[in-house]
Design an enzyme around this catalytic site. Structure first.
Site, PDB file in Angstrom:
ATOM      1  N   ASP A 467      -1.650  36.153  43.866  1.00 44.22           N
ATOM      2  CA  ASP A 467      -1.907  35.874  42.453  1.00 44.22           C
ATOM      3  C   ASP A 467      -0.826  34.951  41.897  1.00 44.22           C
ATOM      4  O   ASP A 467       0.282  34.843  42.443  1.00 44.22           O
ATOM      5  CB  ASP A 467      -1.944  37.186  41.663  1.00 44.22           C
ATOM      6  CG  ASP A 467      -2.841  37.100  40.428  1.00 44.22           C
ATOM      7  OD1 ASP A 467      -3.213  35.983  40.036  1.00 44.22           O
ATOM      8  OD2 ASP A 467      -3.170  38.152  39.874  1.00 44.22           O
ATOM      9  N   ASP A 537     -11.312  36.335  36.205  1.00 49.90           N
ATOM     10  CA  ASP A 537     -11.053  37.733  35.848  1.00 49.90           C
ATOM     11  C   ASP A 537     -12.249  38.354  35.135  1.00 49.90           C
ATOM     12  O   ASP A 537     -12.328  39.573  34.995  1.00 49.90           O
ATOM     13  CB  ASP A 537      -9.823  37.835  34.945  1.00 49.90           C
ATOM     14  CG  ASP A 537      -8.523  37.725  35.728  1.00 49.90           C
ATOM     15  OD1 ASP A 537      -8.560  37.863  36.975  1.00 49.90           O
ATOM     16  OD2 ASP A 537      -7.465  37.499  35.116  1.00 49.90           O
TER      17      ASP A 537
END
Length: 721
Positions: A467, A537
């Site tokens: 990430d 997301d």
């Protein structure tokens, strides 16, 4: 594939259906003459007169230059801008030599479409008498309509020079009406297509965030006004780069110039005499059969020639995973995780992924980034103990990391505060209560690599989610002098590539998935290392229709991280039917993002048919050709698409959303594409099976479900009889 006509000084590069042509004029300037449908093998000269013969003085401003530079009376945007020691910013690039080579060129330190013995490369060397040499590299792949371009810039002078601009490629189009399509958005709404006619002047998308960002993707399409999914001309461009980029379409009396490469903001690269700079690669596809064919060519090229093995092979299974994030967030202990793993096993899931919160002291987003050691308060037996217990349940184990970040409240920062990007004598900006490590420094890359190695060697980790949750700020490196701070952004990206290179070479069977606050670094540079990227997301099925549609204009579905999640959706609050959520997840890499411990046994059993369906048809989904049947509207109320095997033997069809429902008793139908009209197919929706000819399916189509007030979501599988 690559031919040179020495008498006419014409270069012609041909793919199965397209040709790209250049020529050198009498003064040695390299001109772009054609990019479009495949030309006859006789190599006609496609150059067009672009300036009045009676006014040769205006020619440089109208000529279609292959790699333009400033200072030559061409006042359009330029591809390269050297600043020489005397302050001059100009380059008059003229042809010097060329070579045609078997195979695919490579670029030092940069990802690029991969070596292929059947490919062919062309290198054209241009030079400026003041001391700049430009090697223009081209590659042609014979199995798809892909042409790649790159450049290597070398200082051949006796004094240092500074590169102020370094573009990957330039395309000049003759005057004609064209439209520009880009994919833009925000966090949780990435890559929404925007299309508009070109207006006079420059239209630019780009990023100065250090990553491509949520706002714009490093890809674009120029097309004719009549272009649709199935007809019209389209020129697609992708940048194989994961940092600051600029993509400009400039329209003027000479036509349209498309330029893409590194963003010039805060870019200043010093080349000492003899030193070279490799510019990131650009990739191009031309289609005269609309946007759909352009997308399919990009998808084929990315699958075959960019993704790393074994994951490039559609026959290689991808694990069905569950990620712990939306089930637990930061609040968990080992028992909570094992409960989730047991529920996942009951649903026949393959892989358990432990997301954020596993390392020491990490109970919110304000601490511990950089300290990649398991928190004993949550995991008393560490990662090896948890991994073994998950394996004993019958699942493989995966892990989340954020290697580029450092928390001010961390042991790493207390030990190495200089490892963070920071401007001297100014307060360091914390975004998400974290700083960014200075990956332009080799010792920082080495330090994080040592930590990652220790983690990956501690237990059998099969999947790693990388990430990156913030933009770069305070972009200043303590390791470089003031005059070279303009190199930090690019050196940072090279550091990320170096770490991912080490990771994938040391652990070739590790499934790496990149992520950047969702889809902020979704590009071909990342896909070179990780065969899948977390698409957004936002896992809401309704929102994903637009996100995955825009992503699919360039990137294949097998690269899209997509999960089935709970309702109301944690990001939007929307409620979507299970089959709609399944359809969107199955189109991507397929996984789960929810708390399965709250599911009853009956609900868990209801998931297993979809998982079995994915396993049975995964190779088709990963390797088939995409046909977009109904594109999502502005309200994301409906979409339909299908994936067809290359041999047209099988297909999967998906329809999602209320806009597809009929009204007034009318039952709408979904007309299919890409099938063999002369054969029959069995069509099954999991409950019913019928046989239809390819002709009927591509003329009358399939009946869509949906009563009044019901959202029709349907998945069909087709197989030749």
């Amino acid at each position: 594939m690559i031919r040179y006509d020495a008498a006419a000084k014409i270069f012609t590069l041909s793919t199965p259906h397209t040709s790209y042509q250049m020529k050198t004029d009498a003064d040695g300037r390299l001109l772009h003459t054609w990019y479009g449908r495949r030309l006859p093998d006789s190599c006609p000269d496609m150059a067009e007169p672009r300036a009045p013969h009676t006014d040769p003085g205006c020619w440089p401003d109208l000529l279609p230059l292959e790699y333009p530079a400033p200072g030559t009376a061409d006042n359009r945007c330029c591809a390269v801008c050297p600043e020489y020691a005397d302050g001059t910013e100009a380059a008059d690039l003229r042809y010097a030599s060329h070579k045609i080579l078997p195979g695919k060129y490579s670029l030092p330190g940069l990802p690029a479409f991969r070596q292929d013995a059947n490919a062919e490369s062309l290198c054209i060397t241009l030079w400026d008498a003041a001391g700049l040499q430009v090697e223009l590299w081209y590659a042609v792949y014979p199995d798809c309509d892909l042409i790649t371009r790159a450049a290597v810039l070398t200082n051949t002078g006796s004094a240092p020079l500074i590169l102020r601009r370094a573009a990957s490629a330039c395309l000049d189009f003759s005057p004609r009406p064209l439209e520009l399509i880009t994919t833009d958005g925000v966090w949780a709404g990435e890559r929404t297509p925007h299309r508009a006619p070109l207006r006079p002047g420059e239209q630019t998308i780009g990023s100065v965030r250090g990553i491509p960002g949520h706002a714009h993707n490093p890809a674009a399409i120029l097309c004719t006004p009549d272009t649709t999914e199935t007809q019209g001309e389209a020129w697609g461009a992708l940048l194989v780069y994961s940092g600051n980029f600029a993509l400009t379409a400039e329209s003027c009396e000479a036509g349209t110039r498309l330029l893409l490469g590194i963003h010039p903001y805060h870019f200043a690269w010093t080349l000492a005499p003899g030193q070279s700079f490799a510019v990131p690669e650009a990739a191009f596809v031309y289609s005269r059969q609309g946007l759909g064919e352009m997308s399919r060519q990009f998808h084929t090229a990315i699958r075959r020639h960019l993704l790393r093995r074994p994951w490039a092979d559609p026959q290689t299974p991808r694990p069905v995973l569950i990620n712990s994030w939306e089930a637990c967030y930061f609040t968990f202990d080992e028992q909570r995780l094992l409960q989730l793993a047991r529920a996942a096993k009951q649903a026949d899931i393959d892989l358990f992924v432990l997301d954020d919160g596993w390392f020491q002291g990490r109970n919110d987003d304000g601490t511990s980034l950089g300290d990649w050691v398991a928190d004993p308060a949550k995991l008393p037996d560490g990662l090896p103990g948890l991994c073994k217990k998950v394996n004993d349940i019958g699942l493989d184990f995966g892990l989340w990391v954020e290697p580029e970040a450092i928390s001010p409240d961390s042991d790493l920062y207390r030990t190495h505060p200089d490892w963070a990007l920071k401007i001297p004598h100014r307060e360091t900006v914390a975004i998400r209560r974290q700083y960014t490590l200075d990956f332009s420094r080799p010792e920082v890359v080495d330090g994080i690599w040592a930590q990652l190695q220790a983690v990956l060697n501690s237990c059998p980790i099969r999947y790693l989610k990388w990430d990156m949750n913030r933009s770069l700020a305070n972009v200043y490196s303590a390791a470089l002098p003031a005059a070279r701070q303009g190199e930090v952004y690019h050196r940072y990206v090279l550091g990320v590539y170096e770490l991912q290179r080490r990771l994938t070479e040391a652990y070739p069977d590790l499934l790496l998935e990149n992520c950047a606050g969702g889809g902020a670094r979704y590009d071909c540079g990342m896909l070179y290392f990780s065969p899948q990227i977390w698409c957004s997301d936002n896992t809401d099925a309704r929102a994903r229709m637009s996100i995955q549609y825009g992503t699919g204009l360039f990137y294949p579905g097998c690269t899209m991280g997509a999960h089935f999640s709970t309702v109301p959706n944690h990001c939007t609050g929307h409620i979507s039917a299970p089959q709609a959520r399944m359809a969107m997840a199955l189109f991507g890499t397929f996984g789960f993002e929810l708390d399965l411990t709250a599911y009853t046994q009956k609900e868990l059993d209801g998931l297993t048919p979809f998982i079995a369906w994915y396993r049975a048809h995964g190779a088709l989904l990963r390797g088939g050709d995409l046909y977009r049947l109904v594109n999502p509207d502005a309200a994301n109320l409906g979409a339909a698409w299908m994936t067809v095997s290359h041999d047209k033997v099988e297909a999967a069809v998906f329809a999602v959303g209320t806009a597809l429902a009929g009204s007034g008793g009318h039952c709408p139908r979904l007309v299919l594409q890409g099938l063999n009209e002369s054969v029959a197919y069995t069509v099954t929706d999991g409950e019913n099976t019928e046989t239809c000819s390819g002709f009927v399916l591509q003329t009358l189509g399939l009946p869509l479900p949906g009563d009044y007030g019901e959202a029709p979501s349907k998945i069909w599988y087709l197989k030749q009889v």
